[in-house]
Design a protein around this motif. Sequence first.
Motif, PDB file in Angstrom:
ATOM      1  N   ASP A 160      27.305   1.224   4.917  1.00  0.00           N
ATOM      2  CA  ASP A 160      26.945   1.877   6.176  1.00  0.00           C
ATOM      3  C   ASP A 160      25.421   1.989   6.315  1.00  0.00           C
ATOM      4  OD1 ASP A 160      26.235   4.449   7.800  1.00  0.00           O
ATOM      5  OD2 ASP A 160      28.284   3.932   8.417  1.00  0.00           O
ATOM      6  N   ALA A 161      24.879   1.404   7.375  1.00  0.00           N
ATOM      7  CA  ALA A 161      23.424   1.372   7.580  1.00  0.00           C
ATOM      8  C   ALA A 161      22.842   2.759   7.838  1.00  0.00           C
ATOM      9  CB  ALA A 161      23.085   0.429   8.731  1.00  0.00           C
ATOM     10  N   PHE A 162      23.548   3.601   8.592  1.00  0.00           N
ATOM     11  CA  PHE A 162      23.042   4.942   8.891  1.00  0.00           C
ATOM     12  C   PHE A 162      22.915   5.758   7.609  1.00  0.00           C
ATOM     13  CE2 PHE A 162      23.720   9.448   9.892  1.00  0.00           C
ATOM     14  CZ  PHE A 162      22.664   9.672  10.750  1.00  0.00           C
ATOM     15  N   ILE A 163      23.920   5.673   6.745  1.00  0.00           N
ATOM     16  CA  ILE A 163      23.888   6.429   5.490  1.00  0.00           C
ATOM     17  C   ILE A 163      22.708   5.962   4.632  1.00  0.00           C
ATOM     18  CG2 ILE A 163      25.115   6.933   3.344  1.00  0.00           C
ATOM     19  CD1 ILE A 163      27.748   6.522   4.940  1.00  0.00           C
ATOM     20  N   LYS A 164      22.509   4.663   4.540  1.00  0.00           N
ATOM     21  CA  LYS A 164      21.388   4.131   3.756  1.00  0.00           C
ATOM     22  C   LYS A 164      20.053   4.611   4.317  1.00  0.00           C
ATOM     23  CE  LYS A 164      23.607  -0.113   2.193  1.00  0.00           C
ATOM     24  NZ  LYS A 164      23.569  -1.579   2.262  1.00  0.00           N
ATOM     25  N   GLU A 165      19.934   4.595   5.644  1.00  0.00           N
ATOM     26  CA  GLU A 165      18.702   5.049   6.300  1.00  0.00           C
ATOM     27  C   GLU A 165      18.408   6.504   5.969  1.00  0.00           C
ATOM     28  OE1 GLU A 165      18.049   6.654  10.716  1.00  0.00           O
ATOM     29  OE2 GLU A 165      18.577   4.528  10.673  1.00  0.00           O
ATOM     30  N   ARG A 166      19.428   7.366   6.057  1.00  0.00           N
ATOM     31  CA  ARG A 166      19.223   8.775   5.793  1.00  0.00           C
ATOM     32  C   ARG A 166      18.863   9.016   4.325  1.00  0.00           C
ATOM     33  NH1 ARG A 166      17.113   9.011   8.888  1.00  0.00           N
ATOM     34  NH2 ARG A 166      16.602  11.142   8.378  1.00  0.00           N
ATOM     35  N   LEU A 167      19.547   8.297   3.417  1.00  0.00           N
ATOM     36  CA  LEU A 167      19.223   8.435   1.995  1.00  0.00           C
ATOM     37  C   LEU A 167      17.781   8.021   1.725  1.00  0.00           C
ATOM     38  CD1 LEU A 167      22.514   7.135   0.336  1.00  0.00           C
ATOM     39  CD2 LEU A 167      21.547   9.441   0.124  1.00  0.00           C
ATOM     40  N   GLN A 168      17.357   6.898   2.271  1.00  0.00           N
ATOM     41  CA  GLN A 168      15.988   6.421   2.066  1.00  0.00           C
ATOM     42  C   GLN A 168      14.964   7.416   2.605  1.00  0.00           C
ATOM     43  OE1 GLN A 168      16.116   2.598   3.976  1.00  0.00           O
ATOM     44  NE2 GLN A 168      16.851   1.550   2.144  1.00  0.00           N
ATOM     45  N   ASP A 169      15.203   7.924   3.809  1.00  0.00           N
ATOM     46  CA  ASP A 169      14.244   8.842   4.416  1.00  0.00           C
ATOM     47  C   ASP A 169      14.133  10.149   3.644  1.00  0.00           C
ATOM     48  OD1 ASP A 169      13.725   6.957   6.369  1.00  0.00           O
ATOM     49  OD2 ASP A 169      14.973   7.927   7.899  1.00  0.00           O
ATOM     50  N   ILE A 170      15.263  10.697   3.227  1.00  0.00           N
ATOM     51  CA  ILE A 170      15.230  11.970   2.499  1.00  0.00           C
ATOM     52  C   ILE A 170      14.653  11.778   1.100  1.00  0.00           C
ATOM     53  CG2 ILE A 170      16.641  13.817   1.517  1.00  0.00           C
ATOM     54  CD1 ILE A 170      18.435  13.535   4.000  1.00  0.00           C
ATOM     55  N   LEU A 171      15.011  10.686   0.443  1.00  0.00           N
ATOM     56  CA  LEU A 171      14.428  10.417  -0.868  1.00  0.00           C
ATOM     57  C   LEU A 171      12.918  10.249  -0.774  1.00  0.00           C
ATOM     58  CD1 LEU A 171      17.127   8.085  -2.432  1.00  0.00           C
ATOM     59  CD2 LEU A 171      16.433  10.355  -3.257  1.00  0.00           C
ATOM     60  N   ALA A 172      12.442   9.587   0.276  1.00  0.00           N
ATOM     61  CA  ALA A 172      10.998   9.417   0.466  1.00  0.00           C
ATOM     62  C   ALA A 172      10.319  10.776   0.652  1.00  0.00           C
ATOM     63  CB  ALA A 172      10.719   8.508   1.657  1.00  0.00           C
ATOM     64  N   LEU A 173      10.935  11.652   1.437  1.00  0.00           N
ATOM     65  CA  LEU A 173      10.376  12.991   1.636  1.00  0.00           C
ATOM     66  C   LEU A 173      10.344  13.758   0.320  1.00  0.00           C
ATOM     67  CD1 LEU A 173       9.414  15.427   3.339  1.00  0.00           C
ATOM     68  CD2 LEU A 173      11.834  15.961   3.690  1.00  0.00           C
ATOM     69  N   LEU A 174      11.452  13.764  -0.403  1.00  0.00           N
ATOM     70  CA  LEU A 174      11.511  14.503  -1.659  1.00  0.00           C
ATOM     71  C   LEU A 174      10.540  13.930  -2.690  1.00  0.00           C
ATOM     72  CD1 LEU A 174      15.349  15.158  -1.905  1.00  0.00           C
ATOM     73  CD2 LEU A 174      13.554  16.767  -1.232  1.00  0.00           C
ATOM     74  N   GLN A 175      10.373  12.625  -2.686  1.00  0.00           N
ATOM     75  CA  GLN A 175       9.414  12.018  -3.605  1.00  0.00           C
ATOM     76  C   GLN A 175       7.990  12.465  -3.281  1.00  0.00           C
ATOM     77  OE1 GLN A 175       9.421   7.758  -3.752  1.00  0.00           O
ATOM     78  NE2 GLN A 175       8.119   7.696  -5.546  1.00  0.00           N
ATOM     79  N   ARG A 176       7.657  12.520  -1.999  1.00  0.00           N
ATOM     80  CA  ARG A 176       6.321  12.982  -1.608  1.00  0.00           C
ATOM     81  C   ARG A 176       6.108  14.431  -2.018  1.00  0.00           C
ATOM     82  NH1 ARG A 176       4.295  11.594   4.212  1.00  0.00           N
ATOM     83  NH2 ARG A 176       2.403  12.359   3.229  1.00  0.00           N
ATOM     84  N   ILE A 177       7.163  15.231  -1.957  1.00  0.00           N
ATOM     85  CA  ILE A 177       7.061  16.641  -2.337  1.00  0.00           C
ATOM     86  C   ILE A 177       6.869  16.770  -3.843  1.00  0.00           C
ATOM     87  CG2 ILE A 177       8.347  18.810  -2.509  1.00  0.00           C
ATOM     88  CD1 ILE A 177       9.682  17.997   0.174  1.00  0.00           C
ATOM     89  N   LEU A 178       7.571  15.944  -4.615  1.00  0.00           N
ATOM     90  CA  LEU A 178       7.566  16.072  -6.067  1.00  0.00           C
ATOM     91  C   LEU A 178       6.384  15.390  -6.754  1.00  0.00           C
ATOM     92  CD1 LEU A 178      11.372  15.601  -6.738  1.00  0.00           C
ATOM     93  CD2 LEU A 178      10.053  17.725  -6.821  1.00  0.00           C
ATOM     94  N   VAL A 179       5.877  14.309  -6.175  1.00  0.00           N
ATOM     95  CA  VAL A 179       4.786  13.562  -6.795  1.00  0.00           C
ATOM     96  C   VAL A 179       3.465  14.092  -6.268  1.00  0.00           C
ATOM     97  CG1 VAL A 179       3.731  11.293  -7.079  1.00  0.00           C
ATOM     98  CG2 VAL A 179       6.220  11.523  -7.084  1.00  0.00           C
ATOM     99  N   PRO A 180       2.590  14.577  -7.154  1.00  0.00           N
ATOM    100  CA  PRO A 180       1.284  15.074  -6.699  1.00  0.00           C
ATOM    101  C   PRO A 180       0.487  13.977  -6.008  1.00  0.00           C
ATOM    102  CG  PRO A 180       1.650  15.590  -9.033  1.00  0.00           C
ATOM    103  CD  PRO A 180       2.773  14.680  -8.590  1.00  0.00           C
ATOM    104  N   ALA A 181      -0.351  14.382  -5.079  1.00  0.00           N
ATOM    105  CA  ALA A 181      -1.195  13.429  -4.355  1.00  0.00           C
ATOM    106  C   ALA A 181      -2.040  12.624  -5.345  1.00  0.00           C
ATOM    107  CB  ALA A 181      -2.098  14.162  -3.366  1.00  0.00           C
ATOM    108  N   GLY A 182      -2.158  11.331  -5.086  1.00  0.00           N
ATOM    109  CA  GLY A 182      -2.973  10.480  -5.937  1.00  0.00           C
ATOM    110  C   GLY A 182      -2.190   9.826  -7.066  1.00  0.00           C
ATOM    111  N   ARG A 183      -0.954  10.290  -7.330  1.00  0.00           N
ATOM    112  CA  ARG A 183      -0.113   9.671  -8.360  1.00  0.00           C
ATOM    113  C   ARG A 183       0.974   8.864  -7.709  1.00  0.00           C
ATOM    114  NH1 ARG A 183       2.675  13.338 -12.373  1.00  0.00           N
ATOM    115  NH2 ARG A 183       3.517  11.388 -13.069  1.00  0.00           N
ATOM    116  N   CYS A 184       1.240   7.720  -8.224  1.00  0.00           N
ATOM    117  CA  CYS A 184       2.314   6.877  -7.711  1.00  0.00           C
ATOM    118  C   CYS A 184       3.306   6.602  -8.795  1.00  0.00           C
ATOM    119  CB  CYS A 184       1.774   5.556  -7.175  1.00  0.00           C
ATOM    120  SG  CYS A 184       0.821   5.792  -5.676  1.00  0.00           S
TER     121      CYS A 184
END
Length: 184
Positions: A160-184
Amino acid sequence: MTTGRNNPTTCQIILKPRHAGEAKTINYYLELARERIPTYAGINFKDNELSIQGLGYDGRCAFCRYFRKSLKNRGLRFNSSCPFEVQDDTYAWRVKIGSAFFEQDFLENEEKYLVYLRRAENDPRDLEAQLALGVIHEYHGRFAQALTSYWAAHEVDPGDAFIKERLQDILALLQRILVPAGRC
């Protein structure tokens, strides 16, 4: 409405405090929203105008809705405009989450939420219940719970494309929250 996936849009809230006490209350609820709803949206508050610029799935919408609900519950006056909320031809409000629009009444109905919650508890493979819970949790800014529900839906329908889209978007948000700025 056409907004590209990487083109930020702006939600505008014009606040109308009647006295200094209301202005303090507005500031209090703005700070409370910043503490409770994670977002990477640009938030600018000046001269009783709040601009929230973001992509929607970056926590912008949940932040905006949480703040507006706090204002409304306290009887504070404001006007708002949001490109992710539209009225359809029956004058019902629809809210854009990802690539789809959902009825606002559906997203805010506590009874329906509890029905879907019971359905998902009784049958974890109930795709409709898991998707509904994911969308409802995301709407309210409960991103970890939304991720859990979307993942359960993904296990039932991995294509399902919608489910994949939502998972990707939320994971990206949570990753930005968890990873300090400047670290990849």
